[in-house]
Design an enzyme around this catalytic site. Structure first.
Site, PDB file in Angstrom:
ATOM      1  N   LYS A 160     -17.052  -0.065   5.971  1.00 50.83           N
ATOM      2  CA  LYS A 160     -18.057  -1.312   5.041  1.00 50.83           C
ATOM      3  C   LYS A 160     -19.760  -1.325   4.160  1.00 50.83           C
ATOM      4  CE  LYS A 160     -17.430  -5.614   3.099  1.00 50.83           C
ATOM      5  NZ  LYS A 160     -16.689  -7.658   3.411  1.00 50.83           N
ATOM      6  N   MET A 200      24.460   8.514   2.629  1.00 41.64           N
ATOM      7  CA  MET A 200      24.801   9.843   3.197  1.00 41.64           C
ATOM      8  C   MET A 200      25.171   9.539   5.146  1.00 41.64           C
ATOM      9  SD  MET A 200      23.981  12.904   2.898  1.00 41.64           S
ATOM     10  CE  MET A 200      23.059  13.164   1.837  1.00 41.64           C
ATOM     11  N   PHE A 235     -11.816  -7.101  13.839  1.00 46.72           N
ATOM     12  CA  PHE A 235     -10.566  -8.050  12.741  1.00 46.72           C
ATOM     13  C   PHE A 235     -10.092  -6.775  11.867  1.00 46.72           C
ATOM     14  CE2 PHE A 235      -9.270 -10.096   8.701  1.00 46.72           C
ATOM     15  CZ  PHE A 235      -7.972 -10.746   9.064  1.00 46.72           C
ATOM     16  N   GLN A 236      -8.982  -6.657  11.689  1.00 41.82           N
ATOM     17  CA  GLN A 236      -8.823  -5.577  10.259  1.00 41.82           C
ATOM     18  C   GLN A 236      -9.147  -3.801  10.489  1.00 41.82           C
ATOM     19  OE1 GLN A 236      -9.008  -6.740   6.272  1.00 41.82           O
ATOM     20  NE2 GLN A 236      -6.073  -8.122   7.033  1.00 41.82           N
ATOM     21  N   GLU A 249       0.749  -1.344  -0.061  1.00 46.27           N
ATOM     22  CA  GLU A 249      -0.122   0.186  -0.161  1.00 46.27           C
ATOM     23  C   GLU A 249       0.696   1.332   0.475  1.00 46.27           C
ATOM     24  OE1 GLU A 249      -0.526  -2.860   1.694  1.00 46.27           O
ATOM     25  OE2 GLU A 249      -2.759  -3.425   2.133  1.00 46.27           O
TER      26      GLU A 249
END
Lengths: 170, 579
Positions: free
Chosen positions: B165, B485, B115-116, B53
């Protein structure tokens, strides 16, 4: 002397957390905060006091106004304004406390609200500095204390009002 | 059509189409499944399946930076949302218009640790311009409209739309209508600048002897590069661009003194130090520019043009603040100068001084001619080779570190929106996915991702996405076998104690790695092979080429501002400094 900022914001979930979050995110300190809906139920009015420097206050005002949920911001100390705060205190030695208030804090209004179990609840109203000195003096007498945080309003024609709505046409 | 009843998922995708979005980057998951079903049923909005993502948001971001149009990412709830966070923060710090739509658990489950589930509104709050939690299916079209309006107007920025949802329940239908207009309370968008201030700005130029025009990413965001260039030509003083502003003024123009700041050119930083007028358009006096703010521009009057009033007087107090849209303000300035005329001869002495700085320690733009016995490649030579072979016309994305600074210094960007890098947040892993976004936007343009062996491994999974969609990006890997760096800082400030900058012998064989994804890998170890390999890479028009260039592991980026110092306090090489 603390500065006082008043703002109108959308009365919806999340708006308050954006305002508070801005302060922690940018490292500004809030001394007190008070918030409730206005006569327009879609708007809440929030008043906060902060001891930041004037440069920081200017940044705070701009950063607050930038938040989409904040509709209008006002620096109350920039115009003539009044500021006051309410506190509830619970004490067991009512008469001593009242005499202390009457002796040194005549500008504070007070009422007795309740006396259950010989514990008295007093309501105090007045300016924050006076209220704070009193509370320091009463430190050993106080069973508990709760404060509203300062509220403020500018005088006369200067008011915190919403701007015209912006209509975006495509 | 307008009376047709559709469900929330279909409404969301149709609203994107109505907003002229034809491409979104994303990754499906439970809470977003209704939306993915809506994507399947239509063909106006194409969905690009990334591998992580973070890459979805970076790709949307790269698309937005290159096109000026908003980029869109779609992720699921929980880990999908949290993986998107680095991408959102990257877009936020650079003020890029990105709309991120995240799935959320059903509204009745919010707060139950379902969940999630994660509090996306809370987690993203400090790094978004604004965010929405969809409260009803019916409001989806108006929320989408508002989100795009907020993301793209004024100072742009990312907007999150969190969609529980049940808001996209396929069985709940309502009448779809995309709003033609919006009513926003208190959402001022700045336009023209105050006319008196415009005149005052010109007067400051007339009375200045040593002015500089300092332009940042805001000029590019406002599409004001043409105006900046025209105005600069009328005034005739030195121009410098920030890391975010490269390309706003042509990098190959004599009036350009190079990038300023931390790794800016000697002449740009000297110009800033000695200027008596600093004209800032669309930049924000950030700490990579000013170095120590209390030593910044002490002799200079300062003008600051910004579309975000909160940027003004934030770090450096200015003498003249012009709040407004950079494009419109620059047009006003041009108009004013054209009416009254401007005598550029007043800066003749200033230019002589600038030229002496340039001659003394300017960047060497002929480094490819430097040969060495061991045939070792310097990283700067790779950028110069890239510049020559792409004729300065490529879109160049980068990751973060030494390679980023070398690219910024040595690729002389002629046009805006062609240099795509994470300047504010400094996000390693940005280069490859943002290059995907650019390549989708401009399939026929050359797109190079200048990276390092450290950064590229942070989003290397996207080689798979590039394979799936056939994206012939050229990955130019400046491989110095260490986190360069960090190593440079450890050399300079930690007595060469190299803490955790080496992978020892664990680096992958990048050629084989590229090949395993179906791409071409080329390894270059000798300077004498560099140009040919670069040519060969760009000659393969339809192939992603991973050009793994082994560069000198001991090279540092210079100039470099000394911490806590002024802009004239620079290290110019390992053994030369100005202070």
């Amino acid at each position: 002397m603390a500065s006082q900022i008043s703002l109108l914001m959308e009365n919806q979930p999340g708006a308050l957390s954006r305002v508070i979050g801005l302060f922690s995110q940018r490292g500004y300190n809030i001394d007190s905060l008070s918030v409730a809906p206005t006569q327009d139920p879609t708007l809440s009015r929030l008043t906060m006091t902060t001891s930041e420097s004037n440069e920081v206050i200017q940044q705070i005002l701009k950063q607050l106004y930038k938040l989409i949920d904040v509709v209008m911001v006002q620096d109350l100390k920039a115009s003539e304004s009044i500021s006051l705060e309410m506190a509830l205190i619970k004490v067991s030695n009512k008469s001593e406390v009242i005499s202390k208030i009457e002796k040194n804090y005549s500008s504070l209004e007070f009422n007795e609200l309740d006396n259950k179990d010989e514990k008295t609840i007093l309501r105090l109203i007045g300016d924050t500095d006076n209220l704070e000195s009193l509370l320091v003096e009463l430190e050993d007498d106080l069973i508990e204390v709760t404060r509203t945080g300062a509220l403020g309003m500018t005088l006369g024609n200067v008011s915190l009002e919403t701007e015209e709505e912006t209509k975006v046409i495509y | 059509m307008s009376n047709e009843e559709i469900n929330g998922g279909d409404a969301l995708i149709r609203a994107l189409a109505d907003e002229n979005i034809d491409l979104i980057f994303g990754y499906p998951g439970g809470a977003a499944l209704h939306i993915y079903d809506a994507i399947y049923k239509q063909n106006k909005v194409q969905h690009i399946l990334v591998r992580h993502e973070q890459a979805a948001v970076h790709a949307a971001d790269g698309y937005a930076r290159a096109t000026g149009k908003p980029g869109v990412a779609l992720v699921t709830s929980g880990p999908g949302a949290t993986n998107a966070i680095t991408g959102i923060a990257t877009a936020y710090m650079d003020s890029i218009p990105v709309v991120v739509i995240s799935g959320q658990v059903a509204s009745h489950l919010i707060g139950s640790d379902a969940f999630q589930e994660t509090d996306m509104m809370g987690i993203s709050r400090p790094i978004v311009k604004h965010s929405f939690l969809v409260q009803s299916a019916e409001e989806i079209p108006v929320v989408i409209k508002k989100a795009f309006h907020i993301a793209t107007s004024g100072r742009p920025g990312p907007v999150v739309i969190d969609v529980p949802k049940n808001m996209t329940d396929p069985n709940y239908k309502f009448e779809y209508k995309y709003p033609k207009d919006l009513v926003m309370r208190s959402f001022p968008i700045l336009g023209k600048g105050d006319d008196e201030k415009i005149a005052a700005a010109i007067e400051l130029f007339r009375s200045a002897k040593k002015p500089v025009i300092y332009s940042g990413g805001g000029t590019i965001q406002a599409d004001a590069s043409k105006e900046l260039t025209e105005f600069s030509k009328l005034i005739g003083c030195p121009v410098t661009n920030t890391l975010m502003g490269l390309g706003a003024f042509p990098g190959n123009d004599d009036q350009f003194v190079g990038m300023l700041g931390m790794h800016g050119t000697y002449e740009a930083n000297m110009v800033m130090s000695e200027a008596d007028l600093i004209f800032n358009v669309g930049a924000r006096f950030d700490d990579r520019i000013t170095n120590n703010p209390s030593k910044f521009g002490l002799a200079a009057k300062k003008i600051h043009i910004d579309s975000d009033p909160s940027s003004i007087d934030k770090i450096i107090g200015v003498d003249l603040a012009i709040e407004g849209d950079a494009k419109l303000v620059m047009q006003q300035l041009i108009e004013q100068v054209k009416v009254s005329g401007f005598d550029q001869a007043i800066y003749k002495d200033w230019w002589s001084k600038v030229e002496t700085w340039r001659e003394a320690h300017g960047l060497n733009h002929d480094m490819l001619k430097l040969k060495n016995e061991k045939d070792i490649i310097l990283p700067q030579q790779v950028i110069q080779s890239l510049y020559q072979i792409t004729k300065g016309n490529a879109y160049v994305t980068s990751d973060v570190g030494q390679h980023q600074m070398f690219a910024a210094q040595y690729y002389k960007f002629k046009d805006p929106r062609k240099w795509i890098n994470s300047g504010g947040l400094g996000t390693m892993g940005f280069g490859l996915p943002s290059a995907m976004g650019v390549k989708f936007a401009f399939p026929d343009a050359e797109v190079a991702c200048v990276t390092g062996e450290g950064s590229i491994q942070m989003c290397i999974q996207e080689l798979s996405t590039c394979g799936q969609y056939g994206l012939p990006i050229k990955i130019i890997n400046l491989n110095n076998r260490a986190l360069g760096m960090v190593k440079q800082w450890q050399d300079m400030q930690y007595g060469g104690r190299y803490s955790s900058i080496s992978y020892e012998d664990s680096l992958p064989d990048f050629v084989k790695l590229a090949e395993s994804f179906g791409h071409v890998g080329i390894k270059v170890e000798k300077l004498s092979d560099l140009n040919d390999a670069m040519k060969e890479s760009f000659a393969m028009k339809d192939k992603l080429v991973f050009l793994d260039v082994l560069v000198d592991p001991d090279e540092h980026v210079y100039p470099m501002l000394e911490a806590g110092g002024s802009m004239s306090e620079m290290r110019l090489s390992k053994d030369k400094k100005t202070f």
